[in-house]
Design an enzyme around this catalytic site. Structure first.
Site, PDB file in Angstrom:
ATOM      1  N   HIS A 178      67.873  -3.878  59.191  1.00  0.00           N
ATOM      2  CA  HIS A 178      66.410  -3.833  59.129  1.00  0.00           C
ATOM      3  C   HIS A 178      65.820  -4.622  60.298  1.00  0.00           C
ATOM      4  O   HIS A 178      66.180  -5.763  60.526  1.00  0.00           O
ATOM      5  CB  HIS A 178      65.904  -4.429  57.815  1.00  0.00           C
ATOM      6  CG  HIS A 178      66.343  -3.675  56.596  1.00  0.00           C
ATOM      7  ND1 HIS A 178      67.619  -3.774  56.082  1.00  0.00           N
ATOM      8  CD2 HIS A 178      65.680  -2.799  55.801  1.00  0.00           C
ATOM      9  CE1 HIS A 178      67.723  -3.001  55.014  1.00  0.00           C
ATOM     10  NE2 HIS A 178      66.563  -2.398  54.819  1.00  0.00           N
ATOM     11  N   LYS A 199      72.506   3.059  57.540  1.00  0.00           N
ATOM     12  CA  LYS A 199      71.071   2.943  57.256  1.00  0.00           C
ATOM     13  C   LYS A 199      70.423   2.032  58.298  1.00  0.00           C
ATOM     14  O   LYS A 199      70.852   0.898  58.482  1.00  0.00           O
ATOM     15  CB  LYS A 199      70.820   2.380  55.859  1.00  0.00           C
ATOM     16  CG  LYS A 199      69.339   2.167  55.538  1.00  0.00           C
ATOM     17  CD  LYS A 199      69.171   1.488  54.192  1.00  0.00           C
ATOM     18  CE  LYS A 199      67.737   1.037  53.954  1.00  0.00           C
ATOM     19  NZ  LYS A 199      67.606   0.191  52.760  1.00  0.00           N
ATOM     20  N   LYS A 204      38.283  13.064  68.366  1.00  0.00           N
ATOM     21  CA  LYS A 204      37.768  14.420  68.568  1.00  0.00           C
ATOM     22  C   LYS A 204      37.319  14.683  70.000  1.00  0.00           C
ATOM     23  O   LYS A 204      37.494  15.796  70.514  1.00  0.00           O
ATOM     24  CB  LYS A 204      36.609  14.689  67.600  1.00  0.00           C
ATOM     25  CG  LYS A 204      37.033  14.733  66.135  1.00  0.00           C
ATOM     26  CD  LYS A 204      35.855  15.036  65.231  1.00  0.00           C
ATOM     27  CE  LYS A 204      36.278  15.044  63.763  1.00  0.00           C
ATOM     28  NZ  LYS A 204      35.160  15.387  62.866  1.00  0.00           N
ATOM     29  N   ASP A 233      34.087  21.998  62.536  1.00  0.00           N
ATOM     30  CA  ASP A 233      33.129  21.073  61.921  1.00  0.00           C
ATOM     31  C   ASP A 233      31.724  21.652  61.869  1.00  0.00           C
ATOM     32  O   ASP A 233      31.026  21.547  60.858  1.00  0.00           O
ATOM     33  CB  ASP A 233      33.075  19.752  62.698  1.00  0.00           C
ATOM     34  CG  ASP A 233      34.191  18.793  62.329  1.00  0.00           C
ATOM     35  OD1 ASP A 233      34.773  18.949  61.241  1.00  0.00           O
ATOM     36  OD2 ASP A 233      34.471  17.887  63.131  1.00  0.00           O
TER      37      ASP A 233
END
Length: 486
Positions: free
Chosen positions: A83, A110, A257, A294
């Site tokens: 980890h 892992k 956007k 939109d």
């Protein structure tokens, strides 16, 4: 450390393995602070009692392997894990880590890292594919919100399993989804190498209902696709990193956007005129094409709201000739201002950036402070396109209740909550109110058609969207968030 369900990929017979506690030390992100021997004994007991998986940290793997030599049941798989709570190393470093973990004798490798930006996840996907080619079972996950997609998309790239918490609030790692959401929202058992990936790009993005809506819509038409939230800091970097055809389309929300116009290879003329893109499609040749759904979604919602409350026989738009005040000058503000002007409204912009958009549209511009005392006529229309009032800041509003008395119609693009403070106070002042949920539904319908090339059934799409925001309202209809069919 909280228990979590391990959710294998589609090929596995079980949906979730038996949950068991893994006694990770504090330096691996767990809560155990004792000596190794007691926890080793607990893990060995778990093996004897039939645990399907036991997870041990790389740092102590050799020590544990000596202890269990000749004692590990055939049915128990040993996961050796590493980890990293700081970052995600390079692909080369991750490959070296895989080799190091394999050398311990692990049944399953892992690796869990931490995303500093969403493009870090691409390195983990590369490692999953590498291990699949080498037939090395691997669990590869990237923690925190920017790494969320690793938890959903790992089966597509060859991940052995993913983790889901047994309930919300019981996560064993940052941004871990619930097992229920993995199965019911993201349909993870059906995700495979050929699954197309769609999603919503934004910052923030966790509030969006789009993944629930689009995934159910995909499921209803039998499309092998999944829709995920992409928490993106740098749009251009994101699009260039996830550039393969399997990342087939994106919804685009705050604050990307306007940047999307510059990032697309081609932009629909209307979206270009607006200066904002909320839908991006990757064509088979790899080119990105931008659209804007939109403006149609919002303007049609406002028009229908007015017609329902003020019936007329005229065929012209109910916006024609009316004073239309837009709060906000971002992507949604540009779309509303453009759409209203196209319908014949007289547009006024209110925002700190208002002058820029006002000049572009030839519209007057005001600050929010000036808007408080702006009432040149009665019967005005107000449209809020900012995030003011969005969950969790539900007590905020862009305009005082006193100022709202001059408006006959008030629209709020915010749809979480469905009834914002702005809409509640506008209704108390006698205005017709139009929820942002209507814009959400209508723009999403347009996006679905761009994504799939299929038409959508309005009433059924709308019923599904309403069930997401207000499940109680759908009781007795037979429609639920996982049952509606388009």
């Amino acid at each position: 450390m909280s228990a979590s369900a391990m959710v294998p990929p589609a090929a596995a017979a079980a949906v979730a393995a038996r949950p068991s506690r893994t006694t990770l030390l504090c330096w691996e992100g767990g809560e155990y602070e004792g000596d190794d021997e007691p926890r080793f004994e607990a893990l060995m007991l778990a093996m004897e009692m039939g645990a399907e998986y036991v997870d041990i940290e790389l740092k102590v793997a050799d020590k544990f392997m000596k202890l269990i030599s000749g004692k590990k049941p055939e049915t128990c798989k040993l996961i050796v894990s590493s980890h990293n709570f700081e970052n995600t190393p390079s692909a080369e470093e991750l490959r070296n880590l895989v080799a190091e973990i394999q050398a311990t004798g692990a049944d399953i490798v892992k690796i869990a890292t931490t995303a500093t930006e969403i493009v870090d996840v691409a390195k983990m996907f590369q490692i999953l594919v590498h291990c699949q080619e080498k037939q090395v079972p691997i669990i590869g996950l990237v923690m925190n919100d920017r790494g969320f997609i690793s938890r959903v998309l790992c089966p597509k790239f060859g991940g052995y399993l993913t983790f889901g918490s047994l309930e919300k609030g019981k996560e064993s790692a940052p941004a871990q989804p619930t097992a229920t959401d993995l199965i019911n929202v993201y349909n993870i058992r059906q995700i495979g190498p050929d699954t197309k990936v769609f999603g919503i790009i934004g910052k923030p993005v966790g509030h969006s209902k789009s993944p629930i809506l689009h995934n159910e819509a995909f499921r209803s038409v039998g499309l092998n696709a999944v829709y995920v939230p992409f928490l993106v800091d740098d749009l251009a970097n994101f699009l260039s990193t996830y550039s393969s055809p399997e990342f087939a389309g994106f919804s685009c929300t705050i604050p990307h956007k306007e940047a999307a116009v510059r990032c697309c290879d081609e932009v629909d003329p209307i979206a270009k005129d607006i200066g904002a893109v909320n839908t991006i499609i990757r064509k088979p040749n790899g080119k990105l094409v931008g659209y804007n759904t939109d403006y149609v979604g919002a303007i049609s919602a406002i028009e229908d709201g007015i017609r329902a409350s003020q019936p007329t026989v005229t065929t012209t738009s109910p916006l024609d000739g009316r004073l239309f005040v837009v709060i906000g000058a971002g992507g949604a503000g540009k779309a509303l201002a453009y759409g209203a002007k196209e319908k014949g409204a007289r547009v006024v912009i209110a925002n700190p950036r208002a002058q820029e958009l006002g000049n572009l549209l030839g519209a007057p511009a005001l600050t929010l402070a000036e808007l408080e005392n702006y009432h040149p006529e009665e019967g005005m229309i107000l449209a809020n396109t900012t995030a003011i009032g969005m969950h969790p800041n539900v007590n905020e509003t862009p305009l005082s209740k006193q100022a709202l008395k001059s408006y006959a119609v008030v629209f709020d693009a915010v749809y979480t909550p469905k009834e914002t403070r702005l809409l509640r106070e506008a209704a108390e002042c006698g205005a017709t109110v139009v929820s942002g949920l209507e814009m959400f539904i209508r723009q999403a319908m347009g996006q679905f058609e761009h994504f799939t090339g299929m038409p959508v059934v309005d009433c059924e799409f709308r019923a599904l969207a309403n069930s997401l925001v207000n499940p109680d309202a759908m009781k007795g209809t037979g429609i639920t968030a996982h049952k509606a069919r388009l």
